[in-house]
Design a protein around this motif. Structure first.
Motif, PDB file in Angstrom:
ATOM      1  N   MET A   1       0.874  -1.209  -0.065  1.00  0.00           N
ATOM      2  CA  MET A   1      -0.035   0.083   0.199  1.00  0.00           C
ATOM      3  C   MET A   1       1.027   1.164   0.033  1.00  0.00           C
ATOM      4  O   MET A   1       1.896   1.338   0.617  1.00  0.00           O
ATOM      5  CB  MET A   1      -0.954   0.006   1.119  1.00  0.00           C
ATOM      6  CG  MET A   1      -1.730   0.998   1.216  1.00  0.00           C
ATOM      7  SD  MET A   1      -2.983   1.187   2.782  1.00  0.00           S
ATOM      8  CE  MET A   1      -1.566   1.726   4.152  1.00  0.00           C
ATOM      9  N   ASP A   2       0.560   2.217  -1.020  1.00  0.00           N
ATOM     10  CA  ASP A   2       1.089   3.410  -0.912  1.00  0.00           C
ATOM     11  C   ASP A   2       0.639   4.132   0.425  1.00  0.00           C
ATOM     12  O   ASP A   2      -0.478   4.849   0.105  1.00  0.00           O
ATOM     13  CB  ASP A   2       0.935   4.181  -2.126  1.00  0.00           C
ATOM     14  CG  ASP A   2       1.700   5.540  -2.408  1.00  0.00           C
ATOM     15  OD1 ASP A   2       2.015   6.035  -1.428  1.00  0.00           O
ATOM     16  OD2 ASP A   2       1.985   6.007  -3.470  1.00  0.00           O
ATOM     17  N   THR A   3       1.565   4.355   1.328  1.00  0.00           N
ATOM     18  CA  THR A   3       0.706   5.118   2.748  1.00  0.00           C
ATOM     19  C   THR A   3       0.676   6.479   2.228  1.00  0.00           C
ATOM     20  O   THR A   3      -0.498   6.987   2.694  1.00  0.00           O
ATOM     21  CB  THR A   3       1.874   4.907   3.883  1.00  0.00           C
ATOM     22  OG1 THR A   3       2.065   3.406   4.038  1.00  0.00           O
ATOM     23  CG2 THR A   3       1.424   5.256   4.871  1.00  0.00           C
ATOM     24  N   LEU A   7      -2.990   8.157   2.886  1.00  0.00           N
ATOM     25  CA  LEU A   7      -3.067   9.277   3.704  1.00  0.00           C
ATOM     26  C   LEU A   7      -3.990  10.290   3.145  1.00  0.00           C
ATOM     27  O   LEU A   7      -5.027  10.973   3.833  1.00  0.00           O
ATOM     28  CB  LEU A   7      -2.101   9.912   4.447  1.00  0.00           C
ATOM     29  CG  LEU A   7      -1.401   8.669   5.478  1.00  0.00           C
ATOM     30  CD1 LEU A   7      -0.129   9.365   6.088  1.00  0.00           C
ATOM     31  CD2 LEU A   7      -2.317   8.475   6.833  1.00  0.00           C
ATOM     32  N   HIS A   8      -3.525  10.816   1.788  1.00  0.00           N
ATOM     33  CA  HIS A   8      -4.288  11.781   1.140  1.00  0.00           C
ATOM     34  C   HIS A   8      -5.800  11.437   0.939  1.00  0.00           C
ATOM     35  O   HIS A   8      -6.651  12.117   1.198  1.00  0.00           O
ATOM     36  CB  HIS A   8      -3.539  11.800   0.001  1.00  0.00           C
ATOM     37  CG  HIS A   8      -4.177  12.945  -0.968  1.00  0.00           C
ATOM     38  ND1 HIS A   8      -5.233  12.742  -1.789  1.00  0.00           N
ATOM     39  CD2 HIS A   8      -4.242  14.335  -0.950  1.00  0.00           C
ATOM     40  CE1 HIS A   8      -5.366  14.063  -2.290  1.00  0.00           C
ATOM     41  NE2 HIS A   8      -4.751  14.915  -1.993  1.00  0.00           N
ATOM     42  N   SER A   9      -5.898  10.168   0.548  1.00  0.00           N
ATOM     43  CA  SER A   9      -7.427   9.820   0.210  1.00  0.00           C
ATOM     44  C   SER A   9      -8.422   9.606   1.466  1.00  0.00           C
ATOM     45  O   SER A   9      -9.296  10.028   1.383  1.00  0.00           O
ATOM     46  CB  SER A   9      -7.274   8.033  -0.370  1.00  0.00           C
ATOM     47  OG  SER A   9      -6.833   8.170  -1.598  1.00  0.00           O
ATOM     48  N   MET A  37      -9.025   2.600   1.839  1.00  0.00           N
ATOM     49  CA  MET A  37      -9.382   3.087   2.978  1.00  0.00           C
ATOM     50  C   MET A  37      -9.367   1.604   3.903  1.00  0.00           C
ATOM     51  O   MET A  37      -8.917   1.895   5.196  1.00  0.00           O
ATOM     52  CB  MET A  37     -10.599   3.625   3.333  1.00  0.00           C
ATOM     53  CG  MET A  37     -10.671   4.998   2.302  1.00  0.00           C
ATOM     54  SD  MET A  37      -9.739   6.090   3.135  1.00  0.00           S
ATOM     55  CE  MET A  37      -8.199   6.015   2.181  1.00  0.00           C
ATOM     56  N   ALA A  38      -9.801   0.566   3.571  1.00  0.00           N
ATOM     57  CA  ALA A  38      -9.916  -0.759   4.428  1.00  0.00           C
ATOM     58  C   ALA A  38      -8.461  -1.047   4.694  1.00  0.00           C
ATOM     59  O   ALA A  38      -8.185  -1.651   5.807  1.00  0.00           O
ATOM     60  CB  ALA A  38     -10.517  -1.792   3.704  1.00  0.00           C
ATOM     61  N   LEU A  73       0.792  14.937   5.890  1.00  0.00           N
ATOM     62  CA  LEU A  73       0.797  15.253   4.451  1.00  0.00           C
ATOM     63  C   LEU A  73       1.324  16.927   4.298  1.00  0.00           C
ATOM     64  O   LEU A  73       2.292  16.962   3.242  1.00  0.00           O
ATOM     65  CB  LEU A  73      -0.520  15.263   3.866  1.00  0.00           C
ATOM     66  CG  LEU A  73      -0.984  13.974   3.731  1.00  0.00           C
ATOM     67  CD1 LEU A  73      -2.433  13.759   3.333  1.00  0.00           C
ATOM     68  CD2 LEU A  73      -0.117  13.142   2.722  1.00  0.00           C
ATOM     69  N   GLU A  74       1.021  17.630   5.084  1.00  0.00           N
ATOM     70  CA  GLU A  74       1.713  19.154   4.933  1.00  0.00           C
ATOM     71  C   GLU A  74       3.248  19.142   5.059  1.00  0.00           C
ATOM     72  O   GLU A  74       3.748  19.907   4.346  1.00  0.00           O
ATOM     73  CB  GLU A  74       0.960  20.036   5.903  1.00  0.00           C
ATOM     74  CG  GLU A  74      -0.327  20.459   5.686  1.00  0.00           C
ATOM     75  CD  GLU A  74      -1.070  21.326   6.508  1.00  0.00           C
ATOM     76  OE1 GLU A  74      -0.490  21.791   7.692  1.00  0.00           O
ATOM     77  OE2 GLU A  74      -2.265  21.842   6.281  1.00  0.00           O
ATOM     78  N   SER A  75       3.620  18.578   6.161  1.00  0.00           N
ATOM     79  CA  SER A  75       5.049  18.515   6.420  1.00  0.00           C
ATOM     80  C   SER A  75       5.707  17.908   5.281  1.00  0.00           C
ATOM     81  O   SER A  75       6.989  18.345   4.854  1.00  0.00           O
ATOM     82  CB  SER A  75       5.297  17.713   7.737  1.00  0.00           C
ATOM     83  OG  SER A  75       4.623  18.154   8.938  1.00  0.00           O
TER      84      SER A  75
END
Length: 302
Positions: A1-3, A7-9, A37-38, A73-75
């Protein structure tokens, strides 16, 4: 999984309230987003979203995880920008909270002007008269009017607005005399339903005298826009911040009553999280509002 992608999704699912909306935004399918999400929930070890046939909303754990995910995500984005030498570029997404009336009548136009100045900035304006939790709801900047300000946030005073007694010429023409506060028909006082002072009408005179009148409002409403319209319809009089009715006073739709008397000044403040570093887009908007808001009709510089 692309973490990072997951997280963005997840962040966008919380903000949009729909996995289908996330799918449309990212150019993928709703089942793909649902599987992502799952997988994220399995990795975290907690249920993050409550799903229905049409919407999703975060669980209690999801609300707390949302803020961490958003900051991550911002960082990451800021780190990428710094590595590319783009740290000071004004770009990215801003979520802003403001009271409904102020947002509709004044802030909306200012934000559109700000976006014209900075074409790489995206803005989501959320209008609500309650005090929102910036961290819980993912708000970058909140504009608040009056009230006690939270200790855990940075509060930057912007401007103040005097409060005037106002009514329409039609309503005024029906009154026998209006020479002093004692002449005001207090049952015609139009009041904001959530006003801290309740049924009390606090007035100050130019010579320093003060009055605290007990009103008998027949009509209360939890919308300043509705109160503004009610003034125009001749339904009664009220004590209102100048910014709410400045245009109506200027064109004669409303008139001031007892101009030597006024109410407590209302202050406008910017709230933002107590973080050492703010994104360039947030700093740019703060500077813009500090410059422009005090120049709007009905406001005064501090």
């Amino acid at each position: 999984m692309d973490t990072l992608k997951a997280l963005h999704s997840f962040v966008r699912a919380v903000e949009l309230g729909s996995l289908s909306a996330v799918a449309r935004e990212s150019g993928t399918s709703q089942p793909t987003v649902s599987k992502t999400m799952a997988a994220l929930e399995r990795q975290v070890g907690a249920q993050l979203l409550i799903r229905s046939t049409t919407r999703v909303q975060p669980t209690e754990q999801g609300r707390r995880f949302y803020e961490h995910a958003r900051q991550t995500l911002e960082s990451y984005a800021e780190g990428v920008s710094e590595a590319r030498g783009e740290t000071e570029q004004v770009r990215g997404r801003l979520r802003i909270s403001a009271p409904v009336s102020l947002g509709v009548l004044r802030l909306n136009a200012l934000l559109l002007e700000f976006m014209q100045r900075h074409p790489d900035v995206e803005v989501e304006l959320l209008l609500n008269d309650r005090f929102v939790d910036l961290a819980e709801e993912g708000i970058d900047l909140a504009l608040r009017l009056g009230g006690e300000l939270p200790d855990q946030l940075i509060a930057r005073p912007l401007a103040r607005s005097p409060r005037y007694l106002v009514a329409s010429p039609t309503w005024i023409s029906r009154q026998a005399t209006l020479g002093s506060p004692a002449d005001l028909p207090l049952c015609d006082y139009l009041r904001f339903a959530w006003l801290d002072a309740g049924q009390k009408l606090l007035l100050s005179h130019a010579d320093g005298r003060e009055l605290n009148l007990a009103t008998r409002s027949r009509y209360t409403v939890n919308s300043s826009l509705a109160i503004r319209e009610s003034y125009c319809l001749g339904a009664g009089f009220g004590l209102t911040p100048a910014w709410l009715v400045a245009d109506l006073l200027a064109d004669g739709t409303l008139q001031r009553l007892l101009p030597d008397w006024h109410g407590p000044t209302q202050e406008a403040s910017l709230l933002y999280p107590s973080r050492r570093f703010l994104p360039a887009r947030t700093r740019a908007l703060i500077d813009f509002l500090i410059e422009r808001l005090p120049r709007l009709p009905g406001f005064e510089a501090l």
